[in-house]
Design a protein around this motif. Sequence first.
Motif, PDB file in Angstrom:
ATOM      1  N   GLU A  18       0.851  -1.178   0.000  1.00  0.00           N
ATOM      2  CA  GLU A  18       0.000   0.000   0.000  1.00  0.00           C
ATOM      3  C   GLU A  18       0.891   1.233   0.000  1.00  0.00           C
ATOM      4  OE1 GLU A  18      -3.874   0.531   2.029  1.00  0.00           O
ATOM      5  OE2 GLU A  18      -3.090  -1.064   3.295  1.00  0.00           O
ATOM      6  N   ASP A  19       0.428   2.292  -0.665  1.00  0.00           N
ATOM      7  CA  ASP A  19       1.230   3.515  -0.734  1.00  0.00           C
ATOM      8  C   ASP A  19       1.568   4.055   0.662  1.00  0.00           C
ATOM      9  OD1 ASP A  19       0.353   3.037  -3.314  1.00  0.00           O
ATOM     10  OD2 ASP A  19       0.097   5.152  -3.806  1.00  0.00           O
ATOM     11  N   ARG A  20       0.648   3.831   1.594  1.00  0.00           N
ATOM     12  CA  ARG A  20       0.863   4.401   2.936  1.00  0.00           C
ATOM     13  C   ARG A  20       1.791   3.563   3.821  1.00  0.00           C
ATOM     14  NH1 ARG A  20      -5.035   3.304   5.762  1.00  0.00           N
ATOM     15  NH2 ARG A  20      -5.397   1.262   4.837  1.00  0.00           N
ATOM     16  N   LEU A  22       4.773   2.322   5.815  1.00  0.00           N
ATOM     17  CA  LEU A  22       6.004   2.959   6.288  1.00  0.00           C
ATOM     18  C   LEU A  22       7.192   2.061   5.975  1.00  0.00           C
ATOM     19  CD1 LEU A  22       4.673   4.150   9.744  1.00  0.00           C
ATOM     20  CD2 LEU A  22       5.153   5.604   7.758  1.00  0.00           C
ATOM     21  N   LYS A  58      15.050   7.965  10.020  1.00  0.00           N
ATOM     22  CA  LYS A  58      14.096   7.221  10.851  1.00  0.00           C
ATOM     23  C   LYS A  58      13.078   6.557   9.922  1.00  0.00           C
ATOM     24  CE  LYS A  58      14.910  10.189  14.767  1.00  0.00           C
ATOM     25  NZ  LYS A  58      14.476  11.270  15.646  1.00  0.00           N
ATOM     26  N   CYS A  60      10.459   5.007  10.468  1.00  0.00           N
ATOM     27  CA  CYS A  60       9.040   5.117  10.831  1.00  0.00           C
ATOM     28  C   CYS A  60       8.461   6.425  10.325  1.00  0.00           C
ATOM     29  CB  CYS A  60       8.836   5.018  12.338  1.00  0.00           C
ATOM     30  SG  CYS A  60       9.073   6.580  13.215  1.00  0.00           S
ATOM     31  N   SER A  61       9.322   7.305   9.800  1.00  0.00           N
ATOM     32  CA  SER A  61       8.861   8.622   9.341  1.00  0.00           C
ATOM     33  C   SER A  61       9.045   8.760   7.842  1.00  0.00           C
ATOM     34  CB  SER A  61       9.617   9.730  10.064  1.00  0.00           C
ATOM     35  OG  SER A  61       9.391   9.616  11.440  1.00  0.00           O
ATOM     36  N   MET A  62       9.063   7.638   7.177  1.00  0.00           N
ATOM     37  CA  MET A  62       9.294   7.632   5.743  1.00  0.00           C
ATOM     38  C   MET A  62       8.453   6.516   5.144  1.00  0.00           C
ATOM     39  SD  MET A  62      12.994   7.136   4.017  1.00  0.00           S
ATOM     40  CE  MET A  62      13.200   7.252   2.256  1.00  0.00           C
ATOM     41  N   LEU A  63       7.887   6.765   3.971  1.00  0.00           N
ATOM     42  CA  LEU A  63       7.104   5.730   3.308  1.00  0.00           C
ATOM     43  C   LEU A  63       8.039   4.790   2.539  1.00  0.00           C
ATOM     44  CD1 LEU A  63       4.300   8.005   1.806  1.00  0.00           C
ATOM     45  CD2 LEU A  63       4.188   6.637   3.895  1.00  0.00           C
ATOM     46  N   VAL A  65       7.480   3.643  -0.330  1.00  0.00           N
ATOM     47  CA  VAL A  65       7.557   4.113  -1.729  1.00  0.00           C
ATOM     48  C   VAL A  65       8.584   5.225  -1.909  1.00  0.00           C
ATOM     49  CG1 VAL A  65       5.329   3.479  -2.733  1.00  0.00           C
ATOM     50  CG2 VAL A  65       5.482   5.505  -1.277  1.00  0.00           C
ATOM     51  N   GLN A  66       8.835   6.005  -0.859  1.00  0.00           N
ATOM     52  CA  GLN A  66       9.858   7.049  -0.955  1.00  0.00           C
ATOM     53  C   GLN A  66      11.237   6.427  -1.145  1.00  0.00           C
ATOM     54  OE1 GLN A  66       8.398   9.182   2.782  1.00  0.00           O
ATOM     55  NE2 GLN A  66       9.458  10.835   1.727  1.00  0.00           N
ATOM     56  N   ASN A  68      11.764   3.717  -2.869  1.00  0.00           N
ATOM     57  CA  ASN A  68      11.777   2.898  -4.082  1.00  0.00           C
ATOM     58  C   ASN A  68      13.044   3.192  -4.891  1.00  0.00           C
ATOM     59  OD1 ASN A  68      10.939   1.147  -6.049  1.00  0.00           O
ATOM     60  ND2 ASN A  68       9.453   2.562  -6.980  1.00  0.00           N
TER      61      ASN A  68
END
Lengths: 160, 267
Positions: A18-20, A22, A58, A60-63, A65-66, A68
């Motif tokens: 999912e895009d969301r 983490l 961190k 936990c503060s990054m998706l 997908v970021q 990728n």
Amino acid sequence: MAKVTIKVNGKNQTRNVEDRTLLADFLRDELGLTGTHVGCDTSQCGCCTVHVNGRAVKSCSMLAVQANGAQVLTIEGLAKNGKLHPVQRAFSECHGLQCGFCTPGMIMATVGLLKDKPNPSEDDIIHGLEGNLCRCTGYINIVKAVKMGAKLMRGKGKRR
Amino acid sequence: MYALNYVKARSLEEAARMLASHPEAKVLAGGMTLVPTLKQRLARPSHLVDILQLAELRGIAAKGGRLSIGAASRHDDVATSVVVKKAIPALAELAGLIGDPQVRNMGTIGGSLANNDPAADYPAAVLGLGATVFTNRREIAADEFFQGLFATALEEGEIITRVVFAVPKRAAYAKFHHPASGYAMAGVFIALTRDGVRVAVTGAGPGVFRWKAAESALSKSLEPSALEGAALDASELNQDIHASRDYRANLVRVMAKRALAKLSGKK
């Protein structure tokens, strides 16, 4: 859903997430790399620290997908051929931990710090680990461990 | 976090198009405020338009008395940049005081300014130095850009591309940070610019502001004692569990004195 490919600890990992999602959850739930801890989930504690393209962040503060296409290094990727990374060895030898929950993040943050400052002062260490909390307050040995890790990485004080 | 669609923009134009066609979309840069906000379900964007990798938002350069910093420059890029250290060392120092190392490795100057957190560091430098914020549509002077608590002059879908600073004669920043969050309880940026002394205060009020009384006092004398008589209305400052208004007012004065001492090379 998004298809992401992230090179984790040297190995390409492709998943549909999912895009969301983490990055921390991707590492833990999708890849089973549970060495990356989630302590506070509010970007305070640093237990989830991993390196993305060589920078300590961190997770936990990054998706996911970021990240990728990025290279991610987790605590599981530090040891080489069964031999602990010098910073891992230093944390073990100096007992730079009490309960151990914050340790993966502390070690990843330390490895990041030593890249920029191979010979850190006590002040450099304290400020360099500002993004990591040890709720056992075991900081004295953590600082000792960082000093020793730095020394080992500079090729001094080899023991094994 | 609510479900959303992530889009990685390939150009500034594409990002602008995405924002125009999806009114509930939000720009994602480093995400150091946005991602935690989403996790707490305090925002529900339909799309996240990632602009972090855009070449148009990159690069740090100094030329002809001006320093230009791309909006997607991370705090750590600015803190460690040889160009910034040479042109405006106080700005590099300020960037190195933001959050913690992990935050500095992700957070960007453009993101910090667009968010305009009342306790963020960058607004103090941008306002204190009288910088110009460039967007994909226009240029905005710092004096017009900041409009109080999390409010800026940015319009819907407008994206910061870079910030341009006129290199001052001298500048200094002093910050009293909250030990847990790293945010400024009070931060004071003093700049001796070609157009006179500018003093910007962050952390203490509902948004970054210029302390005009201190500016006029310092235009007569750069001695710390000049700040003693500078009026500061505590009733307009923030009050919370960490500090009362009067405490913050005092902190502002103390930080201003510390910045002044740095400026004069006394510390």
